[in-house]
Design an enzyme around this catalytic site. Structure first.
Site, short mmCIF file in Angstrom:
data_model
loop_
_atom_site.label_atom_id
_atom_site.label_comp_id
_atom_site.label_asym_id
_atom_site.label_seq_id
_atom_site.Cartn_x
_atom_site.Cartn_y
_atom_site.Cartn_z
NE ARG A 190 8.87 1.31 12.19
CZ ARG A 190 7.89 1.83 11.47
NH1 ARG A 190 8.00 3.04 10.97
NH2 ARG A 190 6.80 1.14 11.22
CE1 TYR A 196 7.12 0.86 4.68
CE2 TYR A 196 7.17 0.08 6.95
CZ TYR A 196 6.78 -0.08 5.65
OH TYR A 196 6.06 -1.19 5.30
CG ASP A 228 -0.67 3.05 4.01
OD1 ASP A 228 -0.91 1.85 3.75
OD2 ASP A 228 0.47 3.54 3.96
CG HIS A 259 6.92 4.67 1.11
ND1 HIS A 259 6.46 4.41 2.38
CD2 HIS A 259 6.71 3.54 0.39
CE1 HIS A 259 5.98 3.17 2.41
NE2 HIS A 259 6.12 2.62 1.23
CG HIS A 295 -1.22 -2.76 3.67
ND1 HIS A 295 0.02 -3.13 3.23
CD2 HIS A 295 -1.35 -1.43 3.36
CE1 HIS A 295 0.63 -2.07 2.71
NE2 HIS A 295 -0.17 -1.05 2.78
CD GLU A 301 4.53 1.52 -1.94
OE1 GLU A 301 5.70 1.31 -1.54
OE2 GLU A 301 3.53 0.96 -1.44
ZN ZN Z 1 0.88 0.80 2.80
FE FE Z 2 3.10 -0.90 -0.62
FE FE Z 3 5.74 0.65 0.58
#
Ligand code: ZN
Ligand code: FE
Ligand code: FE
Length: 278
Positions: free
Chosen positions: A37, A70, A224, A107, A226, A142
């Site tokens: 974070r 992220y 998204d 990302h 998982h 990614e």
């Molecule tokens: Zn993901």
């Molecule tokens: Fe990933």
């Molecule tokens: Fe990732």
């Protein structure tokens, strides 16, 4: 040779991650460079890195993959958020040089209403400020699921970023199976077609890592979420096809499935058992 590992906590340092990975049958791993974070990173413990590099050599390991937080959004509409992204990536890349020739994944970002083109431009600007000719790290973009205003849900968007970056020999791509399936690339029914498309648009030589995750949601859902390997909409057979695909040999595979260590150990064993040495 199958290079396979999972995401591990970095809180106890490199050597701890190395031993942990080894203990669950992995020969690589992924970790966050700092709190996912955001926030500041712990100082590098040089003794720990040195011991770990020695351990890697002994074990014949080739790769580790660092993941940016992220919260790093190079194409935010807020200058202060972009500034944080820039400082964080620069600091991460300086830290990566303690483990030379490794992989750093991020990302691309969310353009938050500014439009994909502006988003791509801002991401290019950041990379042009962060990449240096003497760095040894490969920076991976990614593939994303395209949820919200995410950039990187289409191979063409990653291509456009690569094209805009001056030192793009430092760039590669990390393919996330959950993300691209959610994003509308049908790896279940047409894995060869998707890989051909990747090759045509980006070039398979840019593919440097695979995030292997099943998906909680159906094809093209842009969500998204998982799932454990074999328990989602992608399924075990496709994962086996991926690890055994002749065009994907030697590319390290990282699990980011909802698991503790014992669950990861089980998935690594399942995949190793299904791998045919080529
Ligand atoms: Zn993901
Ligand atoms: Fe990933
Ligand atoms: Fe990732």
């Amino acid at each position: 040779m199958l290079y396979i590992g999972c995401h591990l906590s970095a809180s106890k340092g490199y050597m701890h991650m190395g031993k942990e990975a080894d203990g669950i049958g992995a020969n690589t791993f992924q970790f966050f460079t700092r709190n996912p974070r955001g926030g500041s990173a712990k100082a590098i413990d040089e003794e720990d890195v040195k011991a770990f590099l020695e351990f890697m050599k002994e074990k014949n390991w080739k790769y580790i993959l660092a993941h940016a937080p992220y919260t790093l959004n190079a194409c935010s509409a807020k200058e202060e958020t972009r500034d944080f992204a820039l400082r964080t990536m620069k600091d991460d890349l300086a830290r990566m040089e303690y483990t030379p020739n490794q992989l750093y994944n991020f990302h691309p970002g969310s353009h938050v209403g500014q439009g994909t083109e502006t988003g791509i431009e801002l991401i290019i600007n950041q990379l042009n400020e962060c990449l240096t000719p003497d760095m040894t790290t490969t920076v991976l973009l990614e593939t994303m699921s395209g949820k919200g205003s995410e950039v990187g849900g289409r191979f063409e968007e990653l291509r456009a970023i690569i094209d805009g970056v001056k030192l793009n020999e430092k760039l590669g791509v990390c393919l996330d199976t959950c993300h691209i399936y959610d994003g509308g690339y049908d790896i279940v029914n047409d894995l060869d077609g998707v890989l051909d498309e990747f090759d045509r648009v980006i070039g398979l030589d840019r593919l440097r890592a695979i995030h292997m995750n099943d998906s909680k949601n159906p094809f093209e859902s842009h969500k998204d979420r998982h799932e454990k390997i074999g328990e989602g909409s992608i399924g075990f057979d496709t994962m086996v096809k991926i690890i055994n695909h002749p065009k994907l040999q030697g590319i390290p595979v990282f699990l980011e499935t909802p698991n503790e260590l014992d669950g990861y150990a089980k998935e690594i064993k399942m995949l190793r058992d299904a791998y045919k040495e080529q």
